[in-house]
Design a protein around this motif. Sequence first.
Motif, PDB file in Angstrom:
ATOM      1  N   SER A   1     -22.307  53.597  60.038  1.00 45.85           N
ATOM      2  CA  SER A   1     -20.986  53.916  59.388  1.00 45.85           C
ATOM      3  C   SER A   1     -20.394  52.486  59.187  1.00 45.85           C
ATOM      4  O   SER A   1     -20.244  51.695  60.002  1.00 45.85           O
ATOM      5  CB  SER A   1     -20.035  54.695  59.985  1.00 45.85           C
ATOM      6  N   TRP A   2     -19.695  52.222  57.957  1.00 41.59           N
ATOM      7  CA  TRP A   2     -18.886  51.135  57.865  1.00 41.59           C
ATOM      8  C   TRP A   2     -17.412  51.359  57.825  1.00 41.59           C
ATOM      9  O   TRP A   2     -16.998  52.452  57.757  1.00 41.59           O
ATOM     10  CB  TRP A   2     -19.068  50.494  56.645  1.00 41.59           C
TER      11      TRP A   2
ATOM     12  N   GLN B   1     -17.874  54.519  54.296  1.00 37.47           N
ATOM     13  CA  GLN B   1     -19.134  54.600  53.999  1.00 37.47           C
ATOM     14  C   GLN B   1     -20.042  55.250  55.253  1.00 37.47           C
ATOM     15  O   GLN B   1     -19.985  54.440  56.233  1.00 37.47           O
ATOM     16  CB  GLN B   1     -19.460  53.703  53.048  1.00 37.47           C
ATOM     17  N   SER B   2     -21.010  55.837  54.970  1.00 38.17           N
ATOM     18  CA  SER B   2     -22.303  55.860  56.053  1.00 38.17           C
ATOM     19  C   SER B   2     -23.559  56.205  55.336  1.00 38.17           C
ATOM     20  O   SER B   2     -23.571  56.802  54.306  1.00 38.17           O
ATOM     21  CB  SER B   2     -21.878  56.871  57.144  1.00 38.17           C
TER      22      SER B   2
END
Length: 476
Positions: free
Chosen positions: A110-111, A115-116
Amino acid sequence: MTGRLVGIHLARFASSSPRIGGLFRGVSTAGSNSIFSKQLKSSPSEVPSSRYMNLPLISLTKSYSSAQTTNAVFAPPSSLGVQTEGASKGHCDAVSDVRLDDGGKQLIMSWEGGQSQTFPYVWLRDNCRCSKCFHPVALARLTMAHDLDVDVTVASADKSPEGDDVIIHWDDGHESQFPSDWLAAYRFVDSQRDQILNPKYKLWGADIDLQSFEFGELLEDDRALHDWLAELVIRGIAVVKNTPSEVGQLHRLGGRVAFLRSCNYGPTFQVKSKVDPSNAAYTSGPLALHTDLAYYIRQPGIQMLHCIEQAECTGGENLFSDGFKVALDLKEVDPEAFRLLTTVQFEFFDVGTDHYGKFHQYSRHPTIELDELKEIASITISDHSRDPMLRVPPDQVQPVYRALSKYCKMLVEPQNLLKYKMEKGDITTFNNRRALHGRSAFQVTKASGRHLEGSYLEWDEVNSRLRVLAAELQSK
Ligand code: OGA
Ligand code: ZN
Ligand code: ZN
């Protein structure tokens, strides 16, 4: 080269077609006016496809920020120096979390941007960039697929203290480290396709804003070279002006890209009206719109025709039509004709004697070739060298001819047909798999002949040069 036509008497073609002049307009010099600042003339001319929606052909914005990714081992995918879509989607943020999904044998990243993405263990292990797994100078994988443990398991995975990298400890004691933005670029879902291989095409017709480039500048200036090659990718046609009027200039220009593509007619060929023509092009007759070397399995990507001497008479104009644009038009007005032309293979032959001795080429291609996304990839048309062999049931023959004839008629409709009588010193350069070309008949007199030197380049060399130039221009 259109195919051999032995024994054609020159007089048969002489001046059979009236002068079609004065229709060409819009040659402008590119100079500093880079194509990237130009707008499409009209949006309907754009290939309507989602794959073309993202970015300009080559972005000169650096996307790889982490110190590690400046290392060539972690170069961005496909196009060096090309911005990846990940960067524009916020994937370049630091990693917020790394989780193992042992059941699914995948890592979930995950960022901080929210986002992931998932990365299967086997893929991560196959793409380990440690110096045991990947040669840091040769930039080549050192591990082999037959040794790969496809069930490989992970002991632990974590983000680096700065959150830029992901560090994986494998159950067998091996360790891998990946920059997070490099992983983002290679994510499985929705990853960016190579922008040179998948360009945003600009389609054109008779009113094309044809770009021209100075021969001298192309030899000296990398920006001009880049813009010319990019134009060949995007519109598939451009004129080079003020070339010295002597044989050998295509070697000089081709040498700026890499090397010329040779064929049975030699590394370059001389298009003149000849007494014993080994090719229909070597007469003074008209040439219907065609793509060159249809009878080769590997047809040349780009053609260059250098006008060394122009006929001082009526005729001898070059004709061009955008095969991609007209194929899309055909798809709209006659989907069944389009389907036939994308599925039925025509066969092509060329038999004769020329530069390297006797030859006998034979190949087959659909008229309109689609790629894996069902996008138009290339066109093959050559009346001169189309073989009688047609491997369809007899009741399909008439529909196939009707489809071919309809497409060819549409190619020469006035709004599609570009007519351009080259001047001495011009090199017309075009995508041989897209921009169909032909010529009107001309008359040879004692006082005036017509002499073109022709040659080819391959897309591999052009695309490679474009990527290298883009990276170099970006770093300046
Ligand atoms: C060719 C050709 C065009 C011309 O040589 O293949 O298409 O203008 N020539 O002579
Ligand atoms: Zn040709
Ligand atoms: Zn490794």
